[in-house]
Write a protein that holds these residues in place. Structure first.
Motif, mmCIF file in Angstrom:
data_model
loop_
_atom_site.group_PDB
_atom_site.id
_atom_site.type_symbol
_atom_site.label_atom_id
_atom_site.label_comp_id
_atom_site.label_asym_id
_atom_site.label_seq_id
_atom_site.Cartn_x
_atom_site.Cartn_y
_atom_site.Cartn_z
ATOM 1 N N UNK A 131 117.061 -22.731 24.789
ATOM 2 C CA UNK A 131 117.415 -22.925 23.531
ATOM 3 C C UNK A 131 116.211 -22.358 22.578
ATOM 4 N N UNK A 132 116.305 -22.382 21.072
ATOM 5 C CA UNK A 132 115.403 -21.929 20.393
ATOM 6 C C UNK A 132 115.176 -20.397 19.751
ATOM 7 N N UNK A 133 116.339 -19.619 20.563
ATOM 8 C CA UNK A 133 116.309 -18.340 20.257
ATOM 9 C C UNK A 133 117.718 -17.913 20.379
ATOM 10 N N UNK A 134 118.247 -16.874 19.742
ATOM 11 C CA UNK A 134 119.769 -16.463 19.824
ATOM 12 C C UNK A 134 119.934 -15.784 21.019
ATOM 13 N N UNK A 135 121.134 -15.628 21.390
ATOM 14 C CA UNK A 135 121.558 -14.726 22.635
ATOM 15 C C UNK A 135 121.489 -13.261 21.989
ATOM 16 N N UNK A 136 120.610 -12.228 22.609
ATOM 17 C CA UNK A 136 120.247 -10.911 21.895
ATOM 18 C C UNK A 136 121.705 -10.273 21.815
ATOM 19 N N UNK A 137 122.529 -10.108 22.844
ATOM 20 C CA UNK A 137 123.712 -9.279 22.531
ATOM 21 C C UNK A 137 124.504 -9.834 21.245
ATOM 22 N N UNK A 138 124.706 -11.294 21.274
ATOM 23 C CA UNK A 138 125.532 -11.713 20.221
ATOM 24 C C UNK A 138 124.589 -11.745 18.957
ATOM 25 N N UNK A 139 123.532 -11.427 18.879
ATOM 26 C CA UNK A 139 122.716 -11.359 17.636
ATOM 27 C C UNK A 139 122.878 -10.060 17.082
ATOM 28 N N UNK A 140 123.096 -8.869 18.087
ATOM 29 C CA UNK A 140 123.476 -7.699 17.581
ATOM 30 C C UNK A 140 124.755 -7.568 16.808
ATOM 31 N N UNK A 141 125.769 -8.337 17.371
ATOM 32 C CA UNK A 141 127.146 -8.081 17.001
ATOM 33 C C UNK A 141 127.242 -9.098 15.483
ATOM 34 N N UNK A 142 126.331 -10.217 15.575
ATOM 35 C CA UNK A 142 126.334 -10.973 14.321
ATOM 36 C C UNK A 142 125.848 -10.357 13.210
ATOM 37 N N UNK A 143 124.784 -9.385 13.365
ATOM 38 C CA UNK A 143 124.063 -8.540 12.409
ATOM 39 C C UNK A 143 125.370 -7.615 11.654
#
Length: 416
Positions: A131-143
């Motif tokens: 925890x403590x960090x977002x999943x990178x692939x989902x972070x890109x999608x969210x952006x």
């Protein structure tokens, strides 16, 4: 009211009325006060003037040294001290432009602070391993999705090690997130208040985003977790050594001048001493990290034995079990989401935990945070636990672990 503070006050009232609750819902490091800290507080009692908003030269130099010893070369002008890291995080929300990207789940204060500042919050699920960090692939999608909808996410908050999962993101994952921040022009706020409580630093390497993306990372920390000084309210922030960092620091100092004026003079004296890290402080860091690790691992083992999924804790003093594998059995006892799961533990066993939905998690999930640092007993017992080779075998800790094990078993009617 903040849910963890509300629960803590509720527990205090019920305990005063004679209710023997087992309290695991509040992230407080219950540790005995070090003599040197008490001495410095008394010595600083005559510091009654306001002083500089950012903090005096001596305390900022001590904080700069603290960060420099952690591979983050820092000058005093990069530091601001405050009455806790919480107001520093709030001031950053007021000063920084753009909306906020948060790992989900996350400490329950980040999102309300952002909303108070008029920002939209985008929760991004955490990776499976930590925890403590977002999943990178989902972070890109969210952006992409947020920007396409006309929103403006610019701030990424990371917690290393994490509250609530008690885990530390590994260096490759931190590097990947810093690369995304560079590509997408995100400002990183790295909450590192648990940095000195990594259970086994040799087995769990630590990399700060400020090492990898120095010109776009603000680091916050404090003394409440490492030294058990939550009520003394001492926090610090490190700003980037660049024009952008200077602008952010100036904005935070401006906000501070209207919100808290300055960190109290006696507390600055305490911070000067603690952040210089004399032997007494270094020894306490190591002893408390060992204690937190031993007890958190014991609680983790109980949760897994009860049938929950749970990432092994590696830093801080939390575990975050997921009872999804027992959904059918739990539903039969009225526990169908995080709120009702916590209610069952309270009603059936007198165990108080913080339900996951208060941390931005899915309300229907069967997850909660347990703060294992509340199991150490009174001051005498805390000293005994710090000195013990195997603290989980001490009678008072073993008894609370047995009660917790029985509480987990009661969730499913003792079927496991």
């Amino acid at each position: 009211m903040s849910p963890n503070l509300a629960l803590n006050q509720l527990v205090d009232r019920r305990r005063a009325a004679g209710d023997p609750l087992l309290h695991l819902a509040f992230g407080e490091a219950r540790l005995p006060l070090l003599p040197g800290l008490a001495r410095e507080l008394a010595a600083g009692a005559d510091r009654t003037a306001y002083g500089p908003v950012a903090g005096g030269e001596a305390v900022r130099a001590a904080a700069a040294g603290y960060f420099t010893r952690r591979r983050l070369p820092t000058g005093p002008d990069q530091i601001v001290v405050a009455p806790g890291s919480k107001p520093l995080l709030a001031a950053l929300q007021l000063v920084l432009p753009g909306d906020v990207l948060l790992p989900r789940p996350a400490w329950n204060t980040y999102a309300p602070q952002a909303r108070y500042a008029g920002k939209r919050v985008f929760g991004v699920p955490i990776p499976r391993e930590c925890g403590g960090v977002p999943e990178p692939g989902v972070l890109r999608d969210t952006l992409r999705t947020a920007r396409a909808a006309g929103h403006d996410p610019r701030i990424l908050i990371l917690t290393l090690p994490d509250n609530p999962t008690g885990t530390l993101a590994p260096p490759p994952l931190v590097r990947e997130l810093c690369a995304i921040a560079e590509e997408e022009d995100l400002l990183i706020v790295s909450d590192e208040i648990y940095r000195d409580l990594v259970h086994d630093p040799r087995a769990t390497p630590y990399v700060s985003p400020a090492e990898l993306a120095p010109e776009r990372t603000v680091v916050t920390t404090g003394l409440s977790k490492t030294l058990g000084l939550g009520g003394w309210r001492i926090g610090a922030a490190r700003f980037p050594a660049c024009a952008r960092g200077e602008r952010i620091r100036d904005g935070v100092v401006s906000a501070a001048s209207e919100l808290w004026s300055t960190l109290a003079g006696p507390m600055q004296r305490v911070a000067e001493y603690a952040l210089a890290e004399p032997p007494e402080i270094r020894e306490r860091f190591a002893a408390s990290a060992r204690l937190h690790g031993a007890v958190a691992r014991a609680v983790h083992a109980l949760a897994v034995r009860a049938g929950a999924r749970c990432a092994p804790p590696t830093g801080g003093f939390y575990v975050y079990p997921d009872f999804e594998p027992l959904r059918e059995e739990l539903a039969g006892r009225g526990a169908k989401d995080s709120a009702s799961l916590a209610e069952r533990l309270l009603v059936d066993s007198g165990i108080v935990v913080l339900p996951g939905h208060h941390l931005g998690d899915e309300p229907a999930a069967l997850r909660f945070k347990a703060a294992t640092s509340l199991l150490y007993g009174d001051e005498r017992q805390q000293r005994e636990a710090l000195e013990a080779g195997d603290p989980v075998r001490l009678p008072h800790i073993a008894a609370t672990l047995t009660r917790l094990e029985e509480g987990f078993a009661a969730l499913t009617g003792g079927t496991r």
